[in-house]
Design an enzyme around this catalytic site. Structure first.
Site, PDB file in Angstrom:
ATOM      1  N   GLY A  10       0.825  -1.211   0.000  1.00 10.36           N
ATOM      2  CA  GLY A  10       0.000   0.000   0.000  1.00 10.36           C
ATOM      3  C   GLY A  10       0.859   1.261   0.000  1.00 10.36           C
ATOM      4  N   ASP A  12       1.421   3.560   2.398  1.00 12.27           N
ATOM      5  CA  ASP A  12       2.306   3.770   3.551  1.00 12.27           C
ATOM      6  C   ASP A  12       3.404   2.716   3.601  1.00 12.27           C
ATOM      7  OD1 ASP A  12       0.467   5.699   4.056  1.00 12.27           O
ATOM      8  OD2 ASP A  12      -0.101   5.020   6.051  1.00 12.27           O
ATOM      9  N   ASP A  61      -1.490 -13.333   4.753  1.00 13.04           N
ATOM     10  CA  ASP A  61      -2.815 -12.752   4.949  1.00 13.04           C
ATOM     11  C   ASP A  61      -3.033 -12.659   6.461  1.00 13.04           C
ATOM     12  OD1 ASP A  61      -5.590 -12.340   5.255  1.00 13.04           O
ATOM     13  OD2 ASP A  61      -5.983 -13.270   3.315  1.00 13.04           O
ATOM     14  N   ALA A  84      -1.635  -3.515   7.341  1.00 15.52           N
ATOM     15  CA  ALA A  84      -2.612  -4.269   6.555  1.00 15.52           C
ATOM     16  C   ALA A  84      -4.023  -3.816   6.895  1.00 15.52           C
ATOM     17  CB  ALA A  84      -2.478  -5.765   6.853  1.00 15.52           C
ATOM     18  N   GLN A  86      -8.333  -3.366   4.992  1.00 16.39           N
ATOM     19  CA  GLN A  86      -9.270  -2.954   3.955  1.00 16.39           C
ATOM     20  C   GLN A  86      -9.476  -1.492   4.322  1.00 16.39           C
ATOM     21  OE1 GLN A  86     -11.440  -1.397   1.881  1.00 16.39           O
ATOM     22  NE2 GLN A  86     -13.018  -1.799   3.414  1.00 16.39           N
ATOM     23  N   THR A 128      -6.636   5.288  13.254  1.00 17.59           N
ATOM     24  CA  THR A 128      -7.072   6.306  12.285  1.00 17.59           C
ATOM     25  C   THR A 128      -7.995   7.361  12.886  1.00 17.59           C
ATOM     26  OG1 THR A 128      -8.619   6.585  10.424  1.00 17.59           O
ATOM     27  CG2 THR A 128      -8.764   4.534  11.606  1.00 17.59           C
ATOM     28  N   GLU A 130     -10.542   8.287  11.577  1.00 16.93           N
ATOM     29  CA  GLU A 130     -11.911   7.830  11.287  1.00 16.93           C
ATOM     30  C   GLU A 130     -12.584   7.321  12.578  1.00 16.93           C
ATOM     31  OE1 GLU A 130     -13.269   8.296   8.325  1.00 16.93           O
ATOM     32  OE2 GLU A 130     -15.087   7.104   8.486  1.00 16.93           O
ATOM     33  N   LYS A 156     -11.667  -0.451  13.404  1.00 19.89           N
ATOM     34  CA  LYS A 156     -10.396   0.173  13.820  1.00 19.89           C
ATOM     35  C   LYS A 156     -10.436   0.550  15.312  1.00 19.89           C
ATOM     36  CE  LYS A 156      -7.584   0.500  10.144  1.00 19.89           C
ATOM     37  NZ  LYS A 156      -6.155   0.181  10.108  1.00 19.89           N
TER      38      LYS A 156
HETATM   39  P1  NAP Z   1      -3.598   0.929   1.445  1.00 22.23           P
HETATM   40  O1  NAP Z   1      -2.822   1.659   0.408  1.00 22.23           O
HETATM   41  O2  NAP Z   1      -5.023   0.589   1.168  1.00 22.23           O
HETATM   42  O3  NAP Z   1      -2.793  -0.434   1.790  1.00 22.23           O
HETATM   43  C1  NAP Z   1      -3.388  -1.478   2.521  1.00 22.23           C
HETATM   44  C2  NAP Z   1      -2.480  -2.681   2.480  1.00 22.23           C
HETATM   45  O4  NAP Z   1      -3.114  -3.757   3.206  1.00 22.23           O
HETATM   46  C3  NAP Z   1      -2.193  -3.244   1.071  1.00 22.23           C
HETATM   47  O5  NAP Z   1      -0.864  -3.682   1.015  1.00 22.23           O
HETATM   48  C4  NAP Z   1      -3.128  -4.443   0.986  1.00 22.23           C
HETATM   49  O6  NAP Z   1      -2.679  -5.444   0.081  1.00 22.23           O
HETATM   50  C5  NAP Z   1      -3.021  -4.943   2.425  1.00 22.23           C
HETATM   51  N1  NAP Z   1      -4.057  -5.895   2.794  1.00 22.23           N
HETATM   52  C6  NAP Z   1      -5.359  -5.922   2.448  1.00 22.23           C
HETATM   53  N2  NAP Z   1      -5.965  -7.009   2.963  1.00 22.23           N
HETATM   54  C7  NAP Z   1      -5.011  -7.695   3.656  1.00 22.23           C
HETATM   55  C8  NAP Z   1      -4.988  -8.903   4.385  1.00 22.23           C
HETATM   56  N3  NAP Z   1      -6.086  -9.658   4.530  1.00 22.23           N
HETATM   57  N4  NAP Z   1      -3.824  -9.332   4.930  1.00 22.23           N
HETATM   58  C9  NAP Z   1      -2.697  -8.596   4.782  1.00 22.23           C
HETATM   59  N5  NAP Z   1      -2.641  -7.432   4.105  1.00 22.23           N
HETATM   60  C10 NAP Z   1      -3.799  -6.989   3.547  1.00 22.23           C
HETATM   61  O7  NAP Z   1      -3.568   1.721   2.824  1.00 22.23           O
HETATM   62  P2  NAP Z   1      -2.574   2.902   3.293  1.00 22.23           P
HETATM   63  O8  NAP Z   1      -3.163   4.206   2.875  1.00 22.23           O
HETATM   64  O9  NAP Z   1      -1.197   2.556   2.959  1.00 22.23           O
HETATM   65  O10 NAP Z   1      -2.801   2.824   4.880  1.00 22.23           O
HETATM   66  C11 NAP Z   1      -2.015   1.944   5.682  1.00 22.23           C
HETATM   67  C12 NAP Z   1      -2.735   1.673   6.987  1.00 22.23           C
HETATM   68  O11 NAP Z   1      -2.982   2.894   7.668  1.00 22.23           O
HETATM   69  C13 NAP Z   1      -4.101   0.999   6.834  1.00 22.23           C
HETATM   70  O12 NAP Z   1      -4.265   0.152   7.934  1.00 22.23           O
HETATM   71  C14 NAP Z   1      -5.088   2.152   6.933  1.00 22.23           C
HETATM   72  O13 NAP Z   1      -6.334   1.686   7.406  1.00 22.23           O
HETATM   73  C15 NAP Z   1      -4.388   3.046   7.926  1.00 22.23           C
HETATM   74  N6  NAP Z   1      -4.643   4.474   7.827  1.00 22.23           N
HETATM   75  C16 NAP Z   1      -4.486   5.114   6.634  1.00 22.23           C
HETATM   76  C17 NAP Z   1      -4.681   6.484   6.576  1.00 22.23           C
HETATM   77  C18 NAP Z   1      -4.489   7.243   5.279  1.00 22.23           C
HETATM   78  O14 NAP Z   1      -4.952   8.392   5.199  1.00 22.23           O
HETATM   79  N7  NAP Z   1      -3.788   6.696   4.309  1.00 22.23           N
HETATM   80  C19 NAP Z   1      -5.040   7.202   7.727  1.00 22.23           C
HETATM   81  C20 NAP Z   1      -5.172   6.507   8.924  1.00 22.23           C
HETATM   82  C21 NAP Z   1      -4.952   5.140   8.978  1.00 22.23           C
HETATM   83  P3  NAP Z   1      -3.052  -5.334  -1.501  1.00 22.23           P
HETATM   84  O15 NAP Z   1      -2.172  -4.258  -2.051  1.00 22.23           O
HETATM   85  O16 NAP Z   1      -2.721  -6.652  -2.049  1.00 22.23           O
HETATM   86  O17 NAP Z   1      -4.501  -4.990  -1.546  1.00 22.23           O
HETATM   87  O1  G4F Z   2     -10.652  10.098   0.475  1.00 21.80           O
HETATM   88  P1  G4F Z   2     -11.681   9.419   1.275  1.00 21.80           P
HETATM   89  O2  G4F Z   2     -12.264   8.170   0.727  1.00 21.80           O
HETATM   90  O3  G4F Z   2     -11.051   9.220   2.715  1.00 21.80           O
HETATM   91  P2  G4F Z   2     -11.702   8.891   4.152  1.00 21.80           P
HETATM   92  O4  G4F Z   2     -13.043   8.339   4.029  1.00 21.80           O
HETATM   93  O5  G4F Z   2     -11.535  10.115   4.995  1.00 21.80           O
HETATM   94  O6  G4F Z   2     -10.736   7.729   4.679  1.00 21.80           O
HETATM   95  C1  G4F Z   2      -9.326   7.807   4.533  1.00 21.80           C
HETATM   96  O7  G4F Z   2      -8.777   8.461   5.648  1.00 21.80           O
HETATM   97  C2  G4F Z   2      -8.967   7.777   6.905  1.00 21.80           C
HETATM   98  C3  G4F Z   2      -8.332   8.646   7.982  1.00 21.80           C
HETATM   99  O8  G4F Z   2      -9.324   9.480   8.551  1.00 21.80           O
HETATM  100  C4  G4F Z   2      -8.297   6.419   6.802  1.00 21.80           C
HETATM  101  F1  G4F Z   2      -8.382   5.773   7.995  1.00 21.80           F
HETATM  102  C5  G4F Z   2      -8.964   5.617   5.701  1.00 21.80           C
HETATM  103  O9  G4F Z   2      -8.295   4.355   5.564  1.00 21.80           O
HETATM  104  C6  G4F Z   2      -8.797   6.374   4.383  1.00 21.80           C
HETATM  105  O10 G4F Z   2      -7.434   6.415   4.054  1.00 21.80           O
HETATM  106  O11 G4F Z   2     -12.921  10.413   1.531  1.00 21.80           O
HETATM  107  C7  G4F Z   2     -12.757  11.690   2.116  1.00 21.80           C
HETATM  108  C8  G4F Z   2     -14.083  12.454   2.037  1.00 21.80           C
HETATM  109  C9  G4F Z   2     -15.284  11.645   2.516  1.00 21.80           C
HETATM  110  O12 G4F Z   2     -16.114  12.456   3.310  1.00 21.80           O
HETATM  111  C10 G4F Z   2     -16.020  11.271   1.257  1.00 21.80           C
HETATM  112  O13 G4F Z   2     -17.412  11.112   1.414  1.00 21.80           O
HETATM  113  O14 G4F Z   2     -14.344  12.755   0.657  1.00 21.80           O
HETATM  114  C11 G4F Z   2     -15.697  12.489   0.386  1.00 21.80           C
HETATM  115  N1  G4F Z   2     -15.871  12.202  -1.043  1.00 21.80           N
HETATM  116  C12 G4F Z   2     -16.637  12.933  -1.891  1.00 21.80           C
HETATM  117  N2  G4F Z   2     -16.647  12.370  -3.100  1.00 21.80           N
HETATM  118  C13 G4F Z   2     -15.375  11.166  -1.731  1.00 21.80           C
HETATM  119  C14 G4F Z   2     -15.865  11.273  -3.043  1.00 21.80           C
HETATM  120  N3  G4F Z   2     -14.546  10.162  -1.354  1.00 21.80           N
HETATM  121  C15 G4F Z   2     -14.190   9.263  -2.299  1.00 21.80           C
HETATM  122  N4  G4F Z   2     -13.331   8.273  -1.958  1.00 21.80           N
HETATM  123  N5  G4F Z   2     -14.670   9.313  -3.587  1.00 21.80           N
HETATM  124  C16 G4F Z   2     -15.513  10.299  -3.994  1.00 21.80           C
HETATM  125  O15 G4F Z   2     -15.942  10.329  -5.160  1.00 21.80           O
END
Ligand code: NAP
Ligand code: G4F
Length: 342
Positions: A10, A12, A61, A84, A86, A128, A130, A156
């Site tokens: 992913g 991060d 997994d 890891a 969804q 997160t 969230e 979470k």
């Molecule tokens: P991401 O791009 O969606 O990456 C998720 C990773 O988890 C991918 O490598 C995916 O593999 C893997 N994965 C999915 N199902 C799995 C399973 N069953 N077993 C093992 N691995 C699995 O997410 P990210 O943005 O890098 O975020 C990393 C972490 O931080 C996540 O836990 C997310 O919820 C959390 N987080 C993200 C944000 C954000 O803004 N980015 C903020 C707060 C928290 P595949 O590539 O094969 O699908």
């Molecule tokens: O980009 P988003 O899908 O991010 P969201 O829902 O904030 O979640 C992300 O950040 C979380 C940290 O707070 C992580 F934990 C989570 O794994 C993920 O990385 O949506 C941001 C906002 C939402 O309110 C959504 O309803 O944008 C709004 N939005 C409006 N139109 C949309 C769209 N989001 C998406 N993905 N696609 C749209 O077309």
């Protein structure tokens, strides 16, 4: 030092691998087995991790306890970063059970395995913002109560409490980073910032005419993923395990993202964006704003990338990906044909 990163393919995972390899770590990165075309390794290739001799990719997994046990007993890990998940909130309304399996049960599998076989291993959980969900205060910190608004947020929260419980019950070095939204050119294309920057590049390169979005009013505290993985690493090198909020403290709306991304290529977003009910969620999080005071004072962590610069970096990256050289595009007064990167 040897680190295991779950979810390494992913956004991060790529940035964290690059950071740890730069610090001299040996890194084992895992994700579930997918089809054999290796396209999921693209980010790791782009950050240079795959070619580093200290990096090893393997499949695991987190929902499968026996494969987690096998990995943790196969070699010694000083630290495990559990990234890891969804991670797409909208998908969690469609697949709440699958989301919970990965985002909560997966965490329990890892914690149990560390407890049984490798109690000195340090554990990082990707919590997160969230979890805060429907907030009733201006800025959220480590003490703010949780009010999750999606199955993703609920799972979470459960994982967050499990980490706290293993820390208290078994004295494990287990901590959670409560990270607010963080983006980059490596962000998944389904998330709103990247959907917009990719959409802008497709409009400029004449592959499409418009972008369909849900609500434009949502506000998030958006930072850069490279800064945020640095925060994770800082948490994991403290004397004591503690949870930290990582955020910029500044909030913007989806409309602000549109404004910056479109005006960067000389267009007005109002001419290209339509709203589509398909992208509205059953319950959404209207606004988030983090208070990173604890990370600032205890870790010395600071964000370094400005929001506007980050969105422009993402647009430029996507222009390039869609065969438009951003520099030539601007030099030729906005002609995608003249700037075709062929
Ligand atoms: P991401 O791009 O969606 O990456 C998720 C990773 O988890 C991918 O490598 C995916 O593999 C893997 N994965 C999915 N199902 C799995 C399973 N069953 N077993 C093992 N691995 C699995 O997410 P990210 O943005 O890098 O975020 C990393 C972490 O931080 C996540 O836990 C997310 O919820 C959390 N987080 C993200 C944000 C954000 O803004 N980015 C903020 C707060 C928290 P595949 O590539 O094969 O699908
Ligand atoms: O980009 P988003 O899908 O991010 P969201 O829902 O904030 O979640 C992300 O950040 C979380 C940290 O707070 C992580 F934990 C989570 O794994 C993920 O990385 O949506 C941001 C906002 C939402 O309110 C959504 O309803 O944008 C709004 N939005 C409006 N139109 C949309 C769209 N989001 C998406 N993905 N696609 C749209 O077309």
């Amino acid at each position: 030092m040897h680190a295991l990163i779950t979810g390494v393919t992913g956004q991060d995972g790529a940035y964290l691998s690059a950071l740890l390899l730069g610090e001299g770590y040996q890194v084992t990165g895992t994700s579930p087995r997918r089809s054999s075309d290796n396209s999921n390794l693209r980010r790791l290739m782009e950050v240079g991790a795959l070619e580093n001799h200290k990096f090893k990719y393997d499949t695991m997994d987190v929902t499968c306890a026996s494969s987690v046990d096998a990995m943790i007993t196969s070699q010694h890990f000083d630290v495990i970063y559990n990234l890891a998940a969804q991670s797409y909130v909208a998908e969690s309304f469609v697949s709440p059970l699958a989301t919970t399996q990965i985002n909560y049960n997966g965490v329990l599998n890892l914690l149990e395995s560390i407890k049984k076989f490798s109690r000195e291993t340090r554990f990082y959980q990707a919590s997160t913002s969230e979890m805060f969900g429907l907030v009733d205060c201006e800025a959220q910190n480590e003490d703010t109560k949780f009010h999750p608004r999606s199955p993703y947020g609920v799972a979470k929260c459960a994982a967050h409490y499990a980490v706290q419980n293993y820390r208290e019950a078994y004295g494990m070095y287990a901590c959670s980073g409560i990270l607010f939204n963080h983006e980059s050119p490596h962000r998944g294309i389904e998330f709103v910032t990247r959907k917009i920057t990719d959409g802008v590049a497709k409009i400029v390169s004449k592959q499409r005419m418009d972008i369909s979005l849900g609500t434009l009013d949502s506000q998030r505290d958006w930072g850069h993923a490279r800064d945020y993985v640095r925060g994770m690493h800082m948490m994991m090198t403290q004397d004591r395990p503690e949870d930290f909020v990582i955020a910029t403290g500044v909030t913007h709306s989806v409309r602000d993202v549109l404004e910056i991304a479109f005006s960067h290529v000389g267009l007005d977003y109002r001419d290209y964006v339509e709203q589509d009910a398909r992208y509205m969620r059953p319950s959404d999080v209207p606004i988030l704003c983090g208070d990173p005071s604890k990370a600032r004072s205890k870790l010395g962590w600071e964000p370094t990338v400005d929001f506007e610069d980050m969105i422009k970096e993402m647009v430029d990256f996507d222009l390039f990906r869609h065969n438009v050289d951003p520099l030539k595009y601007f030099l030729t007064g906005g002609s995608a044909d003249a700037a075709a990167n062929r």
